[in-house]
Design an enzyme around this catalytic site. Structure first.
Site, PDB file in Angstrom:
ATOM      1  N   GLU A   1       0.841  -1.209   0.000  1.00 59.74           N
ATOM      2  CA  GLU A   1       0.000   0.000   0.000  1.00 59.74           C
ATOM      3  C   GLU A   1       0.870   1.249   0.000  1.00 59.74           C
ATOM      4  O   GLU A   1       2.026   1.211   0.407  1.00 59.74           O
ATOM      5  CB  GLU A   1      -0.867   0.008   1.279  1.00 59.74           C
ATOM      6  CG  GLU A   1      -2.331  -0.255   1.045  1.00 59.74           C
ATOM      7  CD  GLU A   1      -3.063   0.870   0.312  1.00 59.74           C
ATOM      8  OE1 GLU A   1      -2.454   1.642  -0.435  1.00 59.74           O
ATOM      9  OE2 GLU A   1      -4.284   0.963   0.498  1.00 59.74           O
ATOM     10  N   ASP A   2       0.289   2.345  -0.409  1.00 60.59           N
ATOM     11  CA  ASP A   2       1.019   3.618  -0.366  1.00 60.59           C
ATOM     12  C   ASP A   2       1.019   4.202   1.044  1.00 60.59           C
ATOM     13  O   ASP A   2       2.038   4.620   1.568  1.00 60.59           O
ATOM     14  CB  ASP A   2       0.440   4.621  -1.366  1.00 60.59           C
ATOM     15  CG  ASP A   2      -1.074   4.791  -1.271  1.00 60.59           C
ATOM     16  OD1 ASP A   2      -1.722   4.110  -0.447  1.00 60.59           O
ATOM     17  OD2 ASP A   2      -1.625   5.614  -2.027  1.00 60.59           O
TER      18      ASP A   2
ATOM     19  N   ARG B   1       0.983  11.917  -9.192  1.00 63.89           N
ATOM     20  CA  ARG B   1       1.451  10.591  -8.779  1.00 63.89           C
ATOM     21  C   ARG B   1       2.857  10.329  -9.311  1.00 63.89           C
ATOM     22  O   ARG B   1       3.592   9.502  -8.779  1.00 63.89           O
ATOM     23  CB  ARG B   1       0.523   9.500  -9.336  1.00 63.89           C
ATOM     24  CG  ARG B   1      -0.876   9.512  -8.751  1.00 63.89           C
ATOM     25  CD  ARG B   1      -1.622   8.268  -9.204  1.00 63.89           C
ATOM     26  NE  ARG B   1      -3.058   8.384  -9.014  1.00 63.89           N
ATOM     27  CZ  ARG B   1      -3.688   8.107  -7.880  1.00 63.89           C
ATOM     28  NH1 ARG B   1      -3.014   7.676  -6.838  1.00 63.89           N
ATOM     29  NH2 ARG B   1      -4.996   8.237  -7.804  1.00 63.89           N
TER      30      ARG B   1
ATOM     31  N   PHE C   1      -1.063  16.248   4.294  1.00 60.46           N
ATOM     32  CA  PHE C   1      -1.590  15.623   3.088  1.00 60.46           C
ATOM     33  C   PHE C   1      -0.434  15.439   2.103  1.00 60.46           C
ATOM     34  O   PHE C   1       0.182  16.387   1.641  1.00 60.46           O
ATOM     35  CB  PHE C   1      -2.721  16.437   2.441  1.00 60.46           C
ATOM     36  CG  PHE C   1      -3.338  15.650   1.332  1.00 60.46           C
ATOM     37  CD1 PHE C   1      -4.210  14.608   1.604  1.00 60.46           C
ATOM     38  CD2 PHE C   1      -2.989  15.884   0.007  1.00 60.46           C
ATOM     39  CE1 PHE C   1      -4.738  13.813   0.585  1.00 60.46           C
ATOM     40  CE2 PHE C   1      -3.513  15.100  -1.017  1.00 60.46           C
ATOM     41  CZ  PHE C   1      -4.386  14.070  -0.721  1.00 60.46           C
TER      42      PHE C   1
ATOM     43  N   ASP D   1      -3.873   5.467   6.569  1.00 59.87           N
ATOM     44  CA  ASP D   1      -4.347   6.702   7.196  1.00 59.87           C
ATOM     45  C   ASP D   1      -5.340   6.289   8.296  1.00 59.87           C
ATOM     46  O   ASP D   1      -4.940   5.917   9.397  1.00 59.87           O
ATOM     47  CB  ASP D   1      -4.962   7.559   6.085  1.00 59.87           C
ATOM     48  CG  ASP D   1      -5.500   8.901   6.549  1.00 59.87           C
ATOM     49  OD1 ASP D   1      -5.348   9.233   7.728  1.00 59.87           O
ATOM     50  OD2 ASP D   1      -6.078   9.628   5.722  1.00 59.87           O
TER      51      ASP D   1
HETATM   52  P1  IMP Z   1      -7.407   4.930   4.814  1.00 59.00           P
HETATM   53  O1  IMP Z   1      -8.450   3.953   4.397  1.00 59.00           O
HETATM   54  O2  IMP Z   1      -7.999   6.140   5.470  1.00 59.00           O
HETATM   55  O3  IMP Z   1      -6.290   4.332   5.625  1.00 59.00           O
HETATM   56  O4  IMP Z   1      -6.780   5.550   3.517  1.00 59.00           O
HETATM   57  C1  IMP Z   1      -6.025   4.864   2.708  1.00 59.00           C
HETATM   58  C2  IMP Z   1      -6.021   5.464   1.314  1.00 59.00           C
HETATM   59  O5  IMP Z   1      -6.338   6.882   1.273  1.00 59.00           O
HETATM   60  C3  IMP Z   1      -4.621   5.339   0.826  1.00 59.00           C
HETATM   61  O6  IMP Z   1      -4.429   4.115   0.205  1.00 59.00           O
HETATM   62  C4  IMP Z   1      -4.470   6.537  -0.092  1.00 59.00           C
HETATM   63  O7  IMP Z   1      -4.804   6.148  -1.401  1.00 59.00           O
HETATM   64  C5  IMP Z   1      -5.428   7.589   0.443  1.00 59.00           C
HETATM   65  N1  IMP Z   1      -4.717   8.590   1.269  1.00 59.00           N
HETATM   66  C6  IMP Z   1      -4.677   8.681   2.630  1.00 59.00           C
HETATM   67  N2  IMP Z   1      -3.914   9.710   3.030  1.00 59.00           N
HETATM   68  C7  IMP Z   1      -3.448  10.302   1.905  1.00 59.00           C
HETATM   69  C8  IMP Z   1      -2.561  11.418   1.662  1.00 59.00           C
HETATM   70  O8  IMP Z   1      -2.024  12.088   2.565  1.00 59.00           O
HETATM   71  N3  IMP Z   1      -2.321  11.695   0.346  1.00 59.00           N
HETATM   72  C9  IMP Z   1      -2.872  10.985  -0.683  1.00 59.00           C
HETATM   73  N4  IMP Z   1      -3.670   9.930  -0.502  1.00 59.00           N
HETATM   74  C10 IMP Z   1      -3.954   9.588   0.771  1.00 59.00           C
HETATM   75 MG    MG Z   2      -3.873   3.533  -1.599  1.00 63.65          MG
END
Ligand code: IMP
Ligand code: MG
Length: 179
Positions: free
Chosen positions: A102-103, A169, A156, A106
């Site tokens: 995963e990237d 990206r 962010f 969050d």
């Molecule tokens: P989560 O489900 O809230 O953990 O979010 C995960 C997804 O939200 C990641 O796989 C990202 O694609 C996107 N995301 C969360 N934070 C950021 C950020 O700071 N920049 C860009 N994408 C984000």
């Molecule tokens: Mg992602």
């Protein structure tokens, strides 16, 4: 012009060289832990694509690569809290060593969704979760990635796979926009 943030507004956080060093470190651990094992990498599109491809080049075990597409971001910078499984077609993962790439984690909702999906559908030999970035401040689940490149605070993030409204990206570094 569609894009709301100019490149000059993106403040550098981690350089190409720093990212590469982190990836090498993660690959070294994985190469040791999974020596002589076959591994199926699952790259979570779109954000993890650069990370997963760079990581894969440092992995030495027999590796398969699968790609799934999940999305969670409702607006440009605020998590919707819901996961949209755009394409989650996967091969049979029973008995396989699975490495999710995963990237960023969050809230952890996406990670939990995916881990639950795999757990509910397969009996894997092992499941590892690797994330380039870990943003713990908004965590809403008890998910802890097994391997993390960088821990970050409330920012962010843009670049190296992560987007602002679909853009940037392709940056080879990681930056952030001022709140
Ligand atoms: P989560 O489900 O809230 O953990 O979010 C995960 C997804 O939200 C990641 O796989 C990202 O694609 C996107 N995301 C969360 N934070 C950021 C950020 O700071 N920049 C860009 N994408 C984000
Ligand atoms: Mg992602």
């Amino acid at each position: 012009m569609d894009v709301k943030i100019k490149k000059e507004d993106i403040l550098p956080l981690f350089s190409k060289e720093e990212i590469d060093e982190k990836i090498k470190g993660i690959a070294e651990k994985l190469n040791k832990e999974l020596k002589n094992e076959e591994v199926c990498m699952i790259c979570v599109l779109k954000g993890a694509v650069l990370f997963a491809m760079d990581l894969s080049r440092y992995l030495t075990m027999p590796l398969k690569m699968e790609f799934i597409r999940l999305s969670s971001y409702g607006s440009a910078t605020v998590s919707s809290g819901k996961v949209n499984a755009v394409d989650i077609s996967l091969p049979d993962l029973n008995g396989k060593n699975v490495l999710i790439v995963e990237d960023i984690v969050d809230t952890g909702i996406t990670a939990k969704f995916l881990l639950d999906f795999i757990d509910g559908n397969f009996k894997t030999k092992s499941t590892r979760f690797c994330s380039l970035l870990d943003k713990k401040c908004f965590r809403k689940t008890d998910i802890e990635p097994d391997y993390v490149g960088f821990e970050i605070d409330d920012k962010f993030i843009i670049g190296y796979g992560l987007d602002y409204d679909g853009y940037y990206r392709n940056l080879d570094y990681i930056g952030y926009v001022k709140a």
